[in-house]
Design an enzyme around this catalytic site. Sequence first.
Site, PDB file in Angstrom:
ATOM      1  N   SER A 272      12.393 -72.754  44.385  1.00  0.00           N
ATOM      2  CA  SER A 272      11.762 -73.183  45.847  1.00  0.00           C
ATOM      3  C   SER A 272      11.174 -74.808  45.808  1.00  0.00           C
ATOM      4  O   SER A 272      11.044 -75.396  44.654  1.00  0.00           O
ATOM      5  CB  SER A 272      10.547 -72.331  45.876  1.00  0.00           C
ATOM      6  OG  SER A 272      10.754 -70.919  45.869  1.00  0.00           O
TER       7      SER A 272
HETATM    8  N1  SAH Z   1      10.371 -68.387  40.990  1.00  0.00           N
HETATM    9  C1  SAH Z   1      11.655 -69.182  40.482  1.00  0.00           C
HETATM   10  C2  SAH Z   1      12.725 -69.009  41.742  1.00  0.00           C
HETATM   11  C3  SAH Z   1      13.125 -67.645  42.137  1.00  0.00           C
HETATM   12  S1  SAH Z   1      14.581 -67.295  43.198  1.00  0.00           S
HETATM   13  C4  SAH Z   1      11.509 -70.420  40.268  1.00  0.00           C
HETATM   14  O1  SAH Z   1      10.300 -70.893  40.214  1.00  0.00           O
HETATM   15  O2  SAH Z   1      12.611 -71.081  39.766  1.00  0.00           O
HETATM   16  C5  SAH Z   1      14.456 -65.776  43.011  1.00  0.00           C
HETATM   17  C6  SAH Z   1      14.695 -65.081  41.766  1.00  0.00           C
HETATM   18  O3  SAH Z   1      14.469 -63.772  42.136  1.00  0.00           O
HETATM   19  C7  SAH Z   1      16.152 -65.027  41.357  1.00  0.00           C
HETATM   20  O4  SAH Z   1      16.253 -65.768  40.118  1.00  0.00           O
HETATM   21  C8  SAH Z   1      16.872 -63.902  41.404  1.00  0.00           C
HETATM   22  O5  SAH Z   1      17.470 -63.616  40.539  1.00  0.00           O
HETATM   23  C9  SAH Z   1      15.461 -62.946  41.340  1.00  0.00           C
HETATM   24  N2  SAH Z   1      15.683 -61.330  41.781  1.00  0.00           N
HETATM   25  C10 SAH Z   1      16.275 -61.039  42.811  1.00  0.00           C
HETATM   26  N3  SAH Z   1      15.849 -59.818  42.988  1.00  0.00           N
HETATM   27  C11 SAH Z   1      15.096 -59.297  42.047  1.00  0.00           C
HETATM   28  C12 SAH Z   1      14.663 -57.995  41.420  1.00  0.00           C
HETATM   29  N4  SAH Z   1      14.944 -56.933  42.219  1.00  0.00           N
HETATM   30  N5  SAH Z   1      13.866 -58.226  40.570  1.00  0.00           N
HETATM   31  C13 SAH Z   1      13.511 -59.252  39.704  1.00  0.00           C
HETATM   32  N6  SAH Z   1      13.897 -60.472  39.991  1.00  0.00           N
HETATM   33  C14 SAH Z   1      14.858 -60.405  41.143  1.00  0.00           C
END
Ligand code: SAH
Length: 239
Positions: free
Chosen positions: A86
Amino acid sequence: MPLQPVMLLLAVILSLWAAAPLRAADPYTADRERMVARQLKGRDITDPRVLAAMGRVPRHRFVPEHLAPLAYSDMPLPIGSGQTISQPYIVALMTQWAEVKTGDKVLEVGTGSGYQAAVLAELTGRVYSIELLPELARAAATRLQELGYGAVRVRTGDGYAGWPEEAPFDAILVTAAAPEPPPALAAQLKEGGRLVVPVGPRRQVQQLLLLRKKSGKLVEDKRLPVMFVPLVPGSETKK
Ligand code: SAH
């Protein structure tokens, strides 16, 4: 020259020489300070602990190497596997909304690069993070360890189900958008706890919500239009 001042001078020179590579090792210090001043303080990030945390975490180490020069820009960036880290402002805002105090137990859903987890780890020693994609979870755990955030617990799994063994949590941050706040996460939140979650349809404008648990129910406190990658239902949600 008497011996003592000479020794002192030598010690000063040696310590300056020893500190130089440390300073040179982070060429992004000025970029990071500018990010905090313009993108965070210049908007509505006012919590001094959040500002300090964002000023400490080396965001350029959480993005692919060729994107490091863009790490402190006012935008999200790709982190591989079709996912994104983000925008700095959104990370800071979610952290500010979560009101994390020292000693609070915090759950993050969607570890991604591990950046949000590192920012949280600057505020409390009890951070738990779940990532659906094993390759991202592995890389994030290694990176967090290398950067001194080894206390963060990362596991591969379906964040829809939360982390029941470690519940309840003072705050839960979801960094991918869900059609509605996942019920398991609501259940794993302490009374008075904060749930920060983007809610809405895939690849359209969603609402980032700050929800507080009051008398066992989630009550909306704040909202902001945003766009996040979708929270993908994992095997635990489908069964
Ligand atoms: N917080 C992260 C950005 C995350 S992007 C940072 O600081 O870099 C969102 C993330 O959620 C992705 O890596 C994706 O793979 C994960 N995601 C998607 N669905 C999910 C689920 N059901 N459980 C856990 N993670 C999930």
